[in-house]
Design a protein around this motif. Structure first.
Motif, PDB file in Angstrom:
ATOM      1  N   SER A  51      -1.557  11.198  49.194  1.00  0.00           N
ATOM      2  CA  SER A  51      -2.352  11.763  50.284  1.00  0.00           C
ATOM      3  C   SER A  51      -3.261  10.714  50.915  1.00  0.00           C
ATOM      4  N   PRO A  52      -3.420  10.751  52.253  1.00  0.00           N
ATOM      5  CA  PRO A  52      -4.376   9.857  52.925  1.00  0.00           C
ATOM      6  C   PRO A  52      -5.768  10.480  53.009  1.00  0.00           C
ATOM      7  N   ALA A  53      -6.121  11.296  52.031  1.00  0.00           N
ATOM      8  CA  ALA A  53      -7.401  12.008  52.057  1.00  0.00           C
ATOM      9  C   ALA A  53      -8.578  11.049  51.945  1.00  0.00           C
ATOM     10  N   SER A  54      -9.760  11.540  52.299  1.00  0.00           N
ATOM     11  CA  SER A  54     -10.981  10.753  52.206  1.00  0.00           C
ATOM     12  C   SER A  54     -11.354  10.549  50.739  1.00  0.00           C
ATOM     13  N   PRO A  55     -12.165   9.504  50.432  1.00  0.00           N
ATOM     14  CA  PRO A  55     -12.592   9.286  49.046  1.00  0.00           C
ATOM     15  C   PRO A  55     -13.245  10.508  48.421  1.00  0.00           C
ATOM     16  N   TRP A 108     -13.820   7.624  43.048  1.00  0.00           N
ATOM     17  CA  TRP A 108     -12.600   8.409  42.923  1.00  0.00           C
ATOM     18  C   TRP A 108     -11.556   7.703  42.067  1.00  0.00           C
ATOM     19  N   GLU A 109     -11.605   6.366  42.017  1.00  0.00           N
ATOM     20  CA  GLU A 109     -10.637   5.666  41.173  1.00  0.00           C
ATOM     21  C   GLU A 109     -10.869   5.979  39.693  1.00  0.00           C
ATOM     22  N   PHE A 158       0.404   0.246  46.727  1.00  0.00           N
ATOM     23  CA  PHE A 158       0.805   1.613  47.044  1.00  0.00           C
ATOM     24  C   PHE A 158      -0.329   2.368  47.732  1.00  0.00           C
ATOM     25  N   LEU A 159      -1.562   2.191  47.247  1.00  0.00           N
ATOM     26  CA  LEU A 159      -2.703   2.894  47.826  1.00  0.00           C
ATOM     27  C   LEU A 159      -2.909   2.502  49.291  1.00  0.00           C
ATOM     28  N   SER A 160      -2.748   1.221  49.593  1.00  0.00           N
ATOM     29  CA  SER A 160      -2.929   0.781  50.970  1.00  0.00           C
ATOM     30  C   SER A 160      -1.865   1.377  51.885  1.00  0.00           C
ATOM     31  N   ARG A 161      -0.674   1.583  51.352  1.00  0.00           N
ATOM     32  CA  ARG A 161       0.395   2.180  52.142  1.00  0.00           C
ATOM     33  C   ARG A 161       0.044   3.608  52.557  1.00  0.00           C
ATOM     34  N   PHE A 162      -0.693   4.302  51.680  1.00  0.00           N
ATOM     35  CA  PHE A 162      -1.072   5.684  51.979  1.00  0.00           C
ATOM     36  C   PHE A 162      -2.509   5.767  52.497  1.00  0.00           C
ATOM     37  N   ARG A 163      -3.050   4.606  52.908  1.00  0.00           N
ATOM     38  CA  ARG A 163      -4.372   4.529  53.546  1.00  0.00           C
ATOM     39  C   ARG A 163      -5.461   5.165  52.677  1.00  0.00           C
ATOM     40  N   GLN A 164      -5.380   4.898  51.379  1.00  0.00           N
ATOM     41  CA  GLN A 164      -6.426   5.374  50.475  1.00  0.00           C
ATOM     42  C   GLN A 164      -7.415   4.232  50.236  1.00  0.00           C
ATOM     43  N   GLU A 165      -8.636   4.450  50.646  1.00  0.00           N
ATOM     44  CA  GLU A 165      -9.668   3.427  50.502  1.00  0.00           C
ATOM     45  C   GLU A 165     -10.151   3.372  49.058  1.00  0.00           C
ATOM     46  N   ASP A 180     -12.708  13.687  49.166  1.00  0.00           N
ATOM     47  CA  ASP A 180     -11.688  14.711  48.913  1.00  0.00           C
ATOM     48  C   ASP A 180     -10.816  14.330  47.722  1.00  0.00           C
ATOM     49  N   LEU A 181     -10.516  13.028  47.594  1.00  0.00           N
ATOM     50  CA  LEU A 181      -9.730  12.576  46.449  1.00  0.00           C
ATOM     51  C   LEU A 181     -10.506  12.788  45.152  1.00  0.00           C
ATOM     52  N   ALA A 182     -11.789  12.460  45.176  1.00  0.00           N
ATOM     53  CA  ALA A 182     -12.619  12.657  43.986  1.00  0.00           C
ATOM     54  C   ALA A 182     -12.639  14.122  43.590  1.00  0.00           C
ATOM     55  N   LEU A 183     -12.805  15.010  44.572  1.00  0.00           N
ATOM     56  CA  LEU A 183     -12.822  16.445  44.288  1.00  0.00           C
ATOM     57  C   LEU A 183     -11.475  16.904  43.750  1.00  0.00           C
ATOM     58  N   GLY A 184     -10.386  16.407  44.332  1.00  0.00           N
ATOM     59  CA  GLY A 184      -9.053  16.809  43.894  1.00  0.00           C
ATOM     60  C   GLY A 184      -8.768  16.399  42.466  1.00  0.00           C
ATOM     61  N   TYR A 185      -9.121  15.163  42.119  1.00  0.00           N
ATOM     62  CA  TYR A 185      -8.877  14.705  40.752  1.00  0.00           C
ATOM     63  C   TYR A 185      -9.768  15.444  39.753  1.00  0.00           C
ATOM     64  N   ARG A 186     -11.004  15.741  40.146  1.00  0.00           N
ATOM     65  CA  ARG A 186     -11.879  16.521  39.267  1.00  0.00           C
ATOM     66  C   ARG A 186     -11.299  17.911  39.033  1.00  0.00           C
ATOM     67  N   CYS A 187     -10.752  18.535  40.077  1.00  0.00           N
ATOM     68  CA  CYS A 187     -10.135  19.863  39.931  1.00  0.00           C
ATOM     69  C   CYS A 187      -8.928  19.804  39.000  1.00  0.00           C
ATOM     70  N   SER A 188      -8.151  18.697  39.075  1.00  0.00           N
ATOM     71  CA  SER A 188      -7.003  18.541  38.190  1.00  0.00           C
ATOM     72  C   SER A 188      -7.442  18.443  36.736  1.00  0.00           C
TER      73      SER A 188
END
Length: 258
Positions: free
Chosen positions: A185-189, A147-148, A135-142, A191-199
């Motif tokens: 989201s296809p966000a950068s690593p 961030w994982e 699923f992650l590869s489909r949304f181009r998440q490296e 941005d994903l790390a920041l988003g999950y931390r905010c959650s």
């Protein structure tokens, strides 16, 4: 192969013995103590896979003990139990990284389901890893460890916050919408790390309210997911796949959303 080991902290001796005997009868190694200092002393001498602890006890309460044991056995998983409604306990349990939260009285079969779910989480994580990676590869998440790890923590935090009733359905809907957005989201690593931390921080900041649960038609689908988490019918590992399976028709999708 050694049996999984469980330490039970419960100041009601009869109930403590009931829980340990129930787990022993189902093939687990279970030891019970009735005070926090006893639990710390025992866990310092030998490792346990899981701590099952009551909250309200004289002297050191169960969450204080869990906090102390985090320093001694950081890898030990935990289930928190309580028979009392508390405004602050759910937030403390979530902050300490509790894996599950049970309200007394509960059925022994529900207790054992929670124990098995928590003990089997590492193996379950491996079984879902390949599917999640697709699923992650489909949304181009490296894939990046930084961030994982935050993604896993964000979903676990959401799960425990719902199970402990720290979040109302309305609050949970808001947090879930953000988790789902990040998952798709296809966000950068970074941005994903920041988003999950905010959650994670958002869950920590929310307090229980008396808001009525939402009743709008577009929110009914989320209600099924919310109720499945609340009842423990699904696990945190399954929850991580939920954003990608909203429209799926397989058995796992149905178990999550129906």
């Amino acid at each position: 192969m050694s049996r999984p080991s469980v330490l039970v902290l419960e100041d009601d001796l009869d109930f403590c013995e009931l829980l340990t005997e129930t787990m022993e009868a189902r093939g687990l190694e279970a030891l019970g103590v009735t005070s926090g200092p006893e639990a710390i002393a025992l866990a310092t001498r030998r490792p346990f896979d899981l701590l099952v602890t009551d909250i309200r006890m004289q002297g050191m309460d169960g969450l204080e003990c869990l906090s102390a044991l985090r320093k001694v056995r950081p890898a030990m998983r935990s289930i928190v139990m309580t028979g009392y409604a508390s405004e602050e306990a759910p937030g403390r349990a979530v902050a300490l990284g509790a894996d599950d939260y049970l309200y007394k009285p509960f059925q022994l079969q529900d207790f054992m389901a929670a124990v098995r779910r928590v003990l089997e989480a590492p193996q379950e994580r491996e079984s879902y890893r390949a599917r999640l990676a697709a699923f992650l590869s489909r949304f181009r998440q490296e894939a990046r460890p930084e961030w994982e790890a935050l993604r896993d923590l964000a979903f676990q935090t959401f799960y425990t916050a719902v199970r402990s009733r720290k979040l109302t359905e309305l609050e949970a809907q808001g947090v879930w919408d953000e988790l789902e957005r990040l998952a798709l989201s296809p966000a950068s690593p970074s941005d994903l790390a920041l988003g999950y931390r905010c959650s994670i921080d958002r869950v920590a900041a929310l307090e229980r309210s008396r808001l009525a649960p939402p009743r709008k038609p577009e929110q009914l689908r989320f209600r099924r997911l919310y109720e499945n988490v609340l009842s423990g019918r699904i696990s945190p590992e399954q929850l991580k796949l939920a954003p990608y399976l909203r429209d799926g028709g397989d058995e796992l999708a149905r178990s999550l959303w129906e």
